[in-house]
Motif scaffolding. Structure first.
Motif, PDB file in Angstrom:
ATOM      1  N   PHE A 105      42.533 -53.950 -78.275  1.00  0.00           N
ATOM      2  CA  PHE A 105      43.849 -54.504 -78.589  1.00  0.00           C
ATOM      3  C   PHE A 105      44.933 -53.434 -78.613  1.00  0.00           C
ATOM      4  CE2 PHE A 105      41.596 -53.483 -82.474  1.00  0.00           C
ATOM      5  CZ  PHE A 105      42.505 -52.703 -83.153  1.00  0.00           C
ATOM      6  N   MET A 106      44.611 -52.223 -78.154  1.00  0.00           N
ATOM      7  CA  MET A 106      45.562 -51.117 -78.234  1.00  0.00           C
ATOM      8  C   MET A 106      46.138 -50.765 -76.868  1.00  0.00           C
ATOM      9  SD  MET A 106      45.608 -50.348 -81.442  1.00  0.00           S
ATOM     10  CE  MET A 106      46.571 -48.848 -81.282  1.00  0.00           C
ATOM     11  N   GLN A 107      47.380 -50.369 -76.870  1.00  0.00           N
ATOM     12  CA  GLN A 107      48.015 -49.771 -75.702  1.00  0.00           C
ATOM     13  C   GLN A 107      48.583 -48.424 -76.144  1.00  0.00           C
ATOM     14  OE1 GLN A 107      50.562 -51.945 -72.771  1.00  0.00           O
ATOM     15  NE2 GLN A 107      52.224 -50.741 -73.637  1.00  0.00           N
ATOM     16  N   VAL A 108      48.041 -47.350 -75.594  1.00  0.00           N
ATOM     17  CA  VAL A 108      48.453 -46.008 -76.003  1.00  0.00           C
ATOM     18  C   VAL A 108      49.782 -45.658 -75.351  1.00  0.00           C
ATOM     19  CG1 VAL A 108      47.811 -43.574 -76.084  1.00  0.00           C
ATOM     20  CG2 VAL A 108      46.044 -45.340 -76.209  1.00  0.00           C
ATOM     21  N   CYS A 109      50.710 -45.123 -76.151  1.00  0.00           N
ATOM     22  CA  CYS A 109      52.006 -44.684 -75.642  1.00  0.00           C
ATOM     23  C   CYS A 109      52.151 -43.179 -75.847  1.00  0.00           C
ATOM     24  CB  CYS A 109      53.139 -45.433 -76.355  1.00  0.00           C
ATOM     25  SG  CYS A 109      53.062 -47.234 -76.167  1.00  0.00           S
ATOM     26  N   TYR A 110      53.037 -42.557 -75.069  1.00  0.00           N
ATOM     27  CA  TYR A 110      53.188 -41.104 -75.094  1.00  0.00           C
ATOM     28  C   TYR A 110      54.645 -40.735 -75.334  1.00  0.00           C
ATOM     29  CZ  TYR A 110      48.464 -41.103 -73.217  1.00  0.00           C
ATOM     30  OH  TYR A 110      47.116 -41.300 -73.053  1.00  0.00           O
TER      31      TYR A 110
END
Length: 330
Positions: A105-110
């Motif tokens: 359920f995660m979307q990694v952002c930078y």
């Protein structure tokens, strides 16, 4: 000595020796199996400790290796006061994470991404959409319906509303329709600023109240429902970083919530001990003046929403490493 020359007796001794050897071999295999199981389940720090003198340099105090002699030589026995590492591994196995993959359920952002706000907004929306049925691995209850044991309202003073009231067995429906409009992160403090909109909520509860609404004295006990519509909510979440077994997590320090309501309808049953005519006229009066009532109750409702948001975020941040929210966390 004659019995030792007996062929049958010597044959019995031979079988007994074979059985004894087999039992010893099985015991050795079982001991080895347990040792290998403990070895592969241990953390890297624990493995390093086994190769040393029982003390891990720079390791937390809760990791202590005690060596106990036995028939097969010194075997390390690991003592964990909290067994944090195993608990975290178990949580992430339940989440399908396995420490190397992003939770589903995660979307990694930078931070380096010029479109970080867009990515972060989408990521928070993904979380909201995914936890609507709850996340048992993190102790997060289903969001729809969301149950609150009790809400107390103590509003005094000379304002338009003066109440001593409580709501018990509170059930909130409609949280899963939340739309995340924006999620910004302060890269110095890692505070989250989230703007969201909820089209409509339905709140059912059992109420007890005594006080005054505008110029109207009011008293009652019974079932109640409230339907706020067009909620615009802004939440400010203050975070710090914490480390657990070498893994960085976010920790919730404070949550502040501000909101506006486009419309509010409600119904209080059994007012004035069931005097129907007075109950109906009072509910009509309250609904006609809902803006004044909502404004007076806003601080209490804001704190209630903040507690709800803080509870969910604390459980989420406690179980998911910070790198799955911000990939290039410094």
């Amino acid at each position: 000595m004659g019995i030792l020359r007996n062929a049958a007796f010597r044959k019995s001794l031979k079988y007994l020796a074979m059985v004894w050897d087999a039992a010893g071999f099985i015991s050795l295999m079982i001991s080895s199996a347990f040792w290998f199981r403990n070895w592969f389940m241990a953390s890297p720090a624990d493995r390093a400790a086994e190769a040393g003198d029982g003390v891990v340099a720079g390791a937390p105090d809760r990791h202590v290796v005690e060596r106990r002699p036995n028939a097969h030589g010194p075997v390390p026995v690991l003592h964990h006061q909290k067994r944090d590492h195993q608990r975290l591994h178990r949580r992430h196995r339940q989440l399908g994470d396995a420490w190397g993959k992003t939770a589903p359920f995660m979307q990694v952002c930078y931070k380096a991404d010029p479109e970080f706000v867009r990515c972060s907004t989408e990521a928070v929306q993904m979380i909201m959409d995914s936890i609507k049925n709850g996340l048992p691995a993190l102790g997060i209850e289903p969001l729809d319906p969301f149950n609150i044991p009790e809400i107390k309202i103590l509003q005094g003073g000379d304002g338009p509303v003066a109440l001593n009231a409580s709501l018990v067995n509170v059930t909130v429906r409609g949280l899963t329709s939340t739309k995340i409009l924006s999620n910004k992160v302060n890269f110095e403090t890692y505070a989250f600023s989230t703007q969201m909109k909820i089209p409509r909520l339905r709140i059912d509860a059992v109420y007890t109240l005594k006080g005054r609404i505008l110029v109207l004295p009011i008293v009652g006990h019974g079932d109640a429902w409230l339907e706020p519509e067009d909620l615009d909510i802004m939440s400010e979440v203050d975070l710090t970083l914490r480390s657990e077994d070498g893994i960085t997590f976010f920790k919730v320090q404070d949550v502040q919530v501000n909101f506006t309501i486009g419309k509010l309808r409600l119904r209080l049953k059994n007012l004035y001990n069931g005097l129907k005519a007075l109950e109906d006229s009072t509910n009509e009066y309250i609904n006609s003046n809902w803006r004044s009532i909502a404004g007076s109750l806003k601080p209490i409702l804001s704190r209630t929403i903040a507690d709800l948001v803080g509870d969910v975020l604390t459980k989420l941040f406690d179980g998911v490493p910070a790198k799955y929210f911000i990939g290039d966390l410094s």
